[in-house]
Design a protein around this motif. Sequence first.
Motif, PDB file in Angstrom:
ATOM      1  N   ILE A   1       0.722  -1.352   0.155  1.00  0.00           N
ATOM      2  CA  ILE A   1       0.026  -0.097   0.072  1.00  0.00           C
ATOM      3  C   ILE A   1       0.951   1.231   0.051  1.00  0.00           C
ATOM      4  O   ILE A   1       0.497   2.328  -0.742  1.00  0.00           O
ATOM      5  N   LYS A   2       1.910   1.211   0.862  1.00  0.00           N
ATOM      6  CA  LYS A   2       2.868   2.558   1.009  1.00  0.00           C
ATOM      7  C   LYS A   2       3.591   2.684  -0.625  1.00  0.00           C
ATOM      8  O   LYS A   2       3.575   3.570  -0.998  1.00  0.00           O
ATOM      9  N   ALA A   3       3.860   1.675  -1.013  1.00  0.00           N
ATOM     10  CA  ALA A   3       4.563   1.617  -2.657  1.00  0.00           C
ATOM     11  C   ALA A   3       3.343   2.447  -3.855  1.00  0.00           C
ATOM     12  O   ALA A   3       3.731   3.315  -4.305  1.00  0.00           O
ATOM     13  N   VAL A   4       2.011   1.840  -3.716  1.00  0.00           N
ATOM     14  CA  VAL A   4       1.173   2.528  -4.160  1.00  0.00           C
ATOM     15  C   VAL A   4       0.819   3.958  -4.091  1.00  0.00           C
ATOM     16  O   VAL A   4       0.807   4.809  -5.060  1.00  0.00           O
ATOM     17  N   VAL A   5       0.866   4.374  -2.994  1.00  0.00           N
ATOM     18  CA  VAL A   5       0.722   5.558  -2.625  1.00  0.00           C
ATOM     19  C   VAL A   5       1.797   6.625  -3.077  1.00  0.00           C
ATOM     20  O   VAL A   5       1.619   7.762  -3.617  1.00  0.00           O
ATOM     21  N   VAL A   6       3.066   6.107  -2.756  1.00  0.00           N
ATOM     22  CA  VAL A   6       4.251   6.786  -3.156  1.00  0.00           C
ATOM     23  C   VAL A   6       4.136   7.116  -4.677  1.00  0.00           C
ATOM     24  O   VAL A   6       4.479   8.043  -5.241  1.00  0.00           O
ATOM     25  N   ASP A   7       3.933   6.038  -5.307  1.00  0.00           N
ATOM     26  CA  ASP A   7       4.002   6.094  -6.744  1.00  0.00           C
ATOM     27  C   ASP A   7       2.745   7.051  -7.482  1.00  0.00           C
ATOM     28  O   ASP A   7       3.062   7.878  -8.169  1.00  0.00           O
ATOM     29  N   ALA A   8       1.514   7.035  -6.683  1.00  0.00           N
ATOM     30  CA  ALA A   8       0.525   7.891  -6.875  1.00  0.00           C
ATOM     31  C   ALA A   8       0.992   9.467  -6.617  1.00  0.00           C
ATOM     32  O   ALA A   8       0.728  10.404  -7.560  1.00  0.00           O
ATOM     33  N   ARG A   9       1.696   9.578  -5.556  1.00  0.00           N
ATOM     34  CA  ARG A   9       1.992  10.833  -5.152  1.00  0.00           C
ATOM     35  C   ARG A   9       3.231  11.696  -6.444  1.00  0.00           C
ATOM     36  O   ARG A   9       2.917  12.767  -6.690  1.00  0.00           O
ATOM     37  N   LYS A  10       3.923  10.755  -6.931  1.00  0.00           N
ATOM     38  CA  LYS A  10       4.786  11.028  -7.968  1.00  0.00           C
ATOM     39  C   LYS A  10       4.137  11.471  -9.324  1.00  0.00           C
ATOM     40  O   LYS A  10       4.518  12.318  -9.948  1.00  0.00           O
ATOM     41  N   ARG A  11       3.076  10.542  -9.578  1.00  0.00           N
ATOM     42  CA  ARG A  11       2.508  10.772 -10.834  1.00  0.00           C
ATOM     43  C   ARG A  11       1.400  11.909 -10.999  1.00  0.00           C
ATOM     44  O   ARG A  11       1.162  12.406 -11.870  1.00  0.00           O
ATOM     45  N   LEU A  12       0.557  11.974 -10.014  1.00  0.00           N
ATOM     46  CA  LEU A  12      -0.718  12.370  -9.981  1.00  0.00           C
ATOM     47  C   LEU A  12      -0.723  13.893  -9.210  1.00  0.00           C
ATOM     48  O   LEU A  12      -1.776  14.488  -9.328  1.00  0.00           O
ATOM     49  N   TYR A  13       0.277  14.201  -8.389  1.00  0.00           N
ATOM     50  CA  TYR A  13       0.172  15.319  -7.448  1.00  0.00           C
ATOM     51  C   TYR A  13       1.492  16.217  -7.686  1.00  0.00           C
ATOM     52  O   TYR A  13       2.534  15.713  -8.165  1.00  0.00           O
ATOM     53  N   ALA A  14       1.432  17.115  -7.306  1.00  0.00           N
ATOM     54  CA  ALA A  14       2.496  18.387  -7.467  1.00  0.00           C
ATOM     55  C   ALA A  14       3.649  17.907  -6.738  1.00  0.00           C
ATOM     56  O   ALA A  14       3.260  17.436  -5.527  1.00  0.00           O
ATOM     57  N   ASP A  15       4.802  18.310  -6.958  1.00  0.00           N
ATOM     58  CA  ASP A  15       6.090  17.755  -6.255  1.00  0.00           C
ATOM     59  C   ASP A  15       5.978  18.824  -4.629  1.00  0.00           C
ATOM     60  O   ASP A  15       5.309  19.797  -4.840  1.00  0.00           O
ATOM     61  N   GLY A  16       6.551  17.857  -3.928  1.00  0.00           N
ATOM     62  CA  GLY A  16       6.429  18.585  -2.474  1.00  0.00           C
ATOM     63  C   GLY A  16       5.420  18.176  -1.692  1.00  0.00           C
ATOM     64  O   GLY A  16       5.170  18.758  -0.602  1.00  0.00           O
ATOM     65  N   ASN A  17       4.553  17.322  -2.297  1.00  0.00           N
ATOM     66  CA  ASN A  17       3.439  16.776  -1.357  1.00  0.00           C
ATOM     67  C   ASN A  17       3.846  16.003  -0.058  1.00  0.00           C
ATOM     68  O   ASN A  17       4.958  15.357  -0.386  1.00  0.00           O
ATOM     69  N   LYS A  18       2.968  15.949   0.811  1.00  0.00           N
ATOM     70  CA  LYS A  18       3.329  15.228   2.250  1.00  0.00           C
ATOM     71  C   LYS A  18       1.956  14.502   2.361  1.00  0.00           C
ATOM     72  O   LYS A  18       0.680  14.860   2.057  1.00  0.00           O
ATOM     73  N   VAL A  19       2.248  13.452   3.148  1.00  0.00           N
ATOM     74  CA  VAL A  19       0.842  12.498   3.540  1.00  0.00           C
ATOM     75  C   VAL A  19       1.058  12.208   4.921  1.00  0.00           C
ATOM     76  O   VAL A  19       2.039  12.224   5.664  1.00  0.00           O
ATOM     77  N   ARG A  20       0.097  12.357   5.634  1.00  0.00           N
ATOM     78  CA  ARG A  20      -0.081  11.683   7.210  1.00  0.00           C
ATOM     79  C   ARG A  20      -1.137  10.749   7.108  1.00  0.00           C
ATOM     80  O   ARG A  20      -2.257  10.773   6.846  1.00  0.00           O
ATOM     81  N   LYS A  21      -0.899   9.560   7.813  1.00  0.00           N
ATOM     82  CA  LYS A  21      -1.869   8.331   8.068  1.00  0.00           C
ATOM     83  C   LYS A  21      -2.854   8.900   8.746  1.00  0.00           C
ATOM     84  O   LYS A  21      -2.741   9.122   9.983  1.00  0.00           O
ATOM     85  N   ILE A  22      -4.182   8.692   8.491  1.00  0.00           N
ATOM     86  CA  ILE A  22      -5.355   8.840   9.204  1.00  0.00           C
ATOM     87  C   ILE A  22      -5.950   7.731   9.627  1.00  0.00           C
ATOM     88  O   ILE A  22      -7.165   7.863  10.511  1.00  0.00           O
ATOM     89  N   ALA A  23      -6.147   6.560   9.140  1.00  0.00           N
ATOM     90  CA  ALA A  23      -6.801   5.515   9.382  1.00  0.00           C
ATOM     91  C   ALA A  23      -6.360   4.250   8.673  1.00  0.00           C
ATOM     92  O   ALA A  23      -5.420   4.265   7.711  1.00  0.00           O
ATOM     93  N   GLN A  24      -6.444   3.192   9.171  1.00  0.00           N
ATOM     94  CA  GLN A  24      -6.179   1.966   8.677  1.00  0.00           C
ATOM     95  C   GLN A  24      -6.765   0.682   9.312  1.00  0.00           C
ATOM     96  O   GLN A  24      -7.562   0.808  10.511  1.00  0.00           O
ATOM     97  N   GLN A  25      -7.171  -0.479   8.484  1.00  0.00           N
ATOM     98  CA  GLN A  25      -7.774  -1.583   9.108  1.00  0.00           C
ATOM     99  C   GLN A  25      -7.627  -2.767   8.023  1.00  0.00           C
ATOM    100  O   GLN A  25      -7.248  -2.807   7.156  1.00  0.00           O
TER     101      GLN A  25
END
Length: 278
Positions: A186-210
């Motif tokens: 899941i982390k690899a999927v999110v990192v890849d999406a951040r590179k391709r779909l969002y502007a550089d310099g974006n950050k993420v914070r985990k808010i839920a998991q199950q």
Amino acid sequence: MTAGQISGSRTPPPERQQELWNTVFGDNYQAMGEPESLDEPGKPLWIYALASSAAVALVIALLWAFIAGPLASEDPGKSAAQATPSQSAPATPRKTSVTIGRLPAYKGNASPVTGTVQDPQAGIQVPRLGGTWRLDERPTVKGTYGYDTRQYAMVGDDLAAQVLTGPLPAKLAGRYTSPDDLEPVIKAVVVDARKRLYADGNKVRKIAQQSLKVGDSTGRLIAYSLTSPTEKATVVAAAINTGGDVPAIVFMSVPAEGKALLPDVNTVVKRLRLISQG
């Protein structure tokens, strides 16, 4: 005149001799040849031993008083905080770990469901969302987004909420090592999406998991709050073990401007199915 007379005339009388002796050696001088009597009793040896012991004890007591006792000086290595507790700095508060809970049930009206979207390659199906949602049927979806299916809803001129499904992309397959440990996937999927779909310099914070249970299969879901120089969004990614070489992936993102669509994330998760179940 005899020799004795000459000799005698030069010898002082006894009284004069005593005066001379007293003048030279003092009044208490004891004449040579008259030793002290051996019969006079001397001082017992235990008196000297007792005096020596007392002297040693006194030296030890003084040393203790100056080194460790009441006369000892304050330890120079002791900090001011130890010497004066009332002036000590306040204790640093302990850091408390933040508990990450399950995906919340987002408030609001969910979009209607108009059918299902099948993904044979991934082995799953998701609900087809109605309302402002559209199914992207362009042949370029796979090459542009890296997944087989895409649904989207425009929330601005250049912003869209979207739902993507497909097998774990080949370039990320190395992150899948065990069906019991899907978080690296899941982390690899999110990192890849951040590179391709969002502007550089974006950050993420985990808010839920199950954990997920999809039919007889297991899975995992993690949600993040994403912030970039140009937008904010809620990102949700799930990985499901379908028995294939790699897990199936569901990726959802909702921009802050389209937060009214967040209940649709709950709809997708609740209606996620394996294709074999229909």
